[in-house]
Design a protein around this motif. Structure first.
Motif, mmCIF file in Angstrom:
data_model
loop_
_atom_site.group_PDB
_atom_site.id
_atom_site.type_symbol
_atom_site.label_atom_id
_atom_site.label_comp_id
_atom_site.label_asym_id
_atom_site.label_seq_id
_atom_site.Cartn_x
_atom_site.Cartn_y
_atom_site.Cartn_z
ATOM 1 N N SER A 104 -3.162 0.791 5.516
ATOM 2 C CA SER A 104 -2.681 1.394 6.114
ATOM 3 C C SER A 104 -1.745 1.269 5.598
ATOM 4 C CB SER A 104 -2.615 0.306 7.451
ATOM 5 O OG SER A 104 -3.557 0.084 7.957
ATOM 6 N N GLY A 105 -0.979 1.176 5.280
ATOM 7 C CA GLY A 105 0.128 1.417 4.219
ATOM 8 C C GLY A 105 -0.125 2.698 3.390
ATOM 9 N N GLY A 110 1.983 6.086 3.040
ATOM 10 C CA GLY A 110 2.715 6.417 2.243
ATOM 11 C C GLY A 110 2.490 8.092 1.673
ATOM 12 N N LEU A 111 1.158 8.395 2.000
ATOM 13 C CA LEU A 111 1.038 9.841 1.091
ATOM 14 C C LEU A 111 0.940 10.690 2.703
ATOM 15 C CD1 LEU A 111 -3.329 9.288 0.328
ATOM 16 C CD2 LEU A 111 -1.695 9.889 -0.819
ATOM 17 N N LEU A 112 0.850 10.582 3.931
ATOM 18 C CA LEU A 112 0.993 11.090 4.454
ATOM 19 C C LEU A 112 2.633 11.552 5.050
ATOM 20 C CD1 LEU A 112 -1.011 10.273 8.041
ATOM 21 C CD2 LEU A 112 -1.245 12.209 6.475
ATOM 22 N N VAL A 113 4.010 10.239 4.734
ATOM 23 C CA VAL A 113 4.585 10.465 4.814
ATOM 24 C C VAL A 113 5.547 11.389 3.957
ATOM 25 C CG1 VAL A 113 7.215 8.720 5.789
ATOM 26 C CG2 VAL A 113 5.575 8.437 6.655
ATOM 27 N N THR A 114 5.426 11.327 3.158
ATOM 28 C CA THR A 114 6.150 11.813 1.612
ATOM 29 C C THR A 114 5.356 13.755 1.637
ATOM 30 O OG1 THR A 114 5.168 9.309 0.693
ATOM 31 C CG2 THR A 114 5.548 11.833 -0.887
ATOM 32 N N ILE A 115 4.386 13.317 2.203
ATOM 33 C CA ILE A 115 4.177 15.215 2.185
ATOM 34 C C ILE A 115 4.336 15.644 3.281
ATOM 35 C CG2 ILE A 115 1.946 16.469 3.415
ATOM 36 C CD1 ILE A 115 0.107 14.191 1.600
ATOM 37 N N SER A 116 4.531 14.970 4.533
ATOM 38 C CA SER A 116 4.708 16.154 5.597
ATOM 39 C C SER A 116 5.903 14.929 6.606
ATOM 40 C CB SER A 116 4.066 15.642 6.982
ATOM 41 O OG SER A 116 3.694 14.275 7.092
ATOM 42 N N PRO A 167 11.971 1.437 2.230
ATOM 43 C CA PRO A 167 11.198 1.677 0.513
ATOM 44 C C PRO A 167 10.971 2.433 1.016
ATOM 45 C CG PRO A 167 10.545 -0.432 1.488
ATOM 46 C CD PRO A 167 11.673 0.133 3.030
ATOM 47 N N LEU A 168 9.610 3.392 1.655
ATOM 48 C CA LEU A 168 8.733 4.255 1.679
ATOM 49 C C LEU A 168 9.319 5.511 1.975
ATOM 50 C CD1 LEU A 168 5.906 5.570 2.110
ATOM 51 C CD2 LEU A 168 5.903 5.211 4.314
ATOM 52 N N THR A 169 10.493 5.294 2.600
ATOM 53 C CA THR A 169 10.862 6.588 2.657
ATOM 54 C C THR A 169 12.361 7.002 2.121
ATOM 55 O OG1 THR A 169 12.617 5.748 4.403
ATOM 56 C CG2 THR A 169 10.410 7.200 5.261
ATOM 57 N N ALA A 170 12.722 5.474 1.061
ATOM 58 C CA ALA A 170 13.738 5.972 0.133
ATOM 59 C C ALA A 170 13.127 6.163 -1.114
ATOM 60 C CB ALA A 170 14.062 5.182 -0.177
ATOM 61 N N GLY A 214 0.478 -1.196 0.151
ATOM 62 C CA GLY A 214 -0.199 -0.231 -0.058
ATOM 63 C C GLY A 214 0.404 1.339 0.003
ATOM 64 N N ALA A 215 2.180 0.960 0.879
ATOM 65 C CA ALA A 215 2.239 2.136 0.718
ATOM 66 C C ALA A 215 3.569 3.127 -0.564
ATOM 67 C CB ALA A 215 3.895 2.222 2.065
#
Length: 257
Positions: free
Chosen positions: A149-150, A154-160, A194-197, A78-79
């Motif tokens: 949930s992922g 993914g949306l929240l982490v990329t934006i903020s 991988p999400l933050t990368a 999902g993320a």
């Protein structure tokens, strides 16, 4: 100032390794409020910082057997697509306005406080779940909830840059209440790599990473997260939950204030 960055990186890295929480939730406010870094650069730099730092933490947790790889895989389903969509949205719309950003911060703070409650009352929650097994998610429903949930993460982490650890820990506690605290930390760190990368690559594309600042933070964080990850499984469950709850409470306060 470089020494201050290194010390800050060590402190945050140790907390992330020990609890899986504290990267974006602490580092982004620290960069913007204490060091005066612009919000866009703080988010981009923190994402690059998180991807490298958490990769080191994942390696250590893997050696200690405290990563639930099946859960990591579902979260990434999902993320990762959500992170790509959010990056394209930031490129197209040019970021988010102050009001929306504040709503996101308050939402994260509420989620973090829910984590604290879940951690402090984990024993009672498990007893209640044992008495009401029909309330627990299993099989396809649990897998679907984890993937959704992922995507939110993914949306929240990329934006903020906030949410990979704090909200990730919340969701893991809620969806997998029997998962040990050390495994919550290890799993939370592993899926965030991988999400933050991907999110960091997107912000590099957008031109919002300070590489000199990133290098200073990493000098402190890499030994810090290694130390924290090694200690996570050795620390008694009750103490680790107390540290995690205290960290999350501070995170929530920082997000609201």
């Amino acid at each position: 100032m470089t020494l201050t960055y290194i010390i800050s990186g060590f402190a945050v890295g140790t907390l992330v390794g020990l609890t899986g929480v504290g990267g974006g939730s602490l580092m982004t406010p620290l960069l913007t409020l204490l060091f005066g870094v612009s919000p866009a650069v703080a988010v981009g730099t923190d994402l690059a910082f998180a991807s490298i730092t958490k990769a080191t933490g994942t390696f250590t947790h893997r050696l200690r057997g405290s990563v639930e790889w099946d859960v990591v895989r579902l979260l990434c389903y999902g993320a990762l697509p959500a992170a790509l969509v959010a990056t394209l949205g930031l490129k197209y719309f040019g970021g988010i306005n102050k009001e929306i950003g504040q709503i996101i911060r308050y939402s994260i703070a509420c989620s973090v406080l829910l984590t604290v409650v879940a951690l402090l009352f984990k024993g009672k929650m498990l007893a209640w779940l044992n008495q009401h097994p029909e309330k627990q998610l299993h099989g396809r429903k649990l897998a679907a909830a984890t993937i959704i949930s992922g995507a939110v993460l993914g949306l929240l982490v990329t934006i903020s840059s906030i949410g990979a650890g704090a909200i990730g820990a919340t969701l893991l506690v809620m969806l997998y209440p029997r998962m040990p605290a050390a495994h919550i930390a290890g799993t939370d760190i592993a899926y965030a790599v991988p999400l933050t990368a991907i999110a960091a690559i997107g912000h590099w594309w957008l031109g919002s990473i300070n590489w000199e600042l990133l290098g200073s933070l990493l000098l402190g964080s890499l030994p810090g997260i290694t130390l924290g990850s090694m200690a996570a499984k050795a620390v008694p469950e009750r103490i680790l939950r107390g540290v995690l709850a205290t960290t999350l409470t501070l995170v929530a306060a920082k997000l609201v204030l």
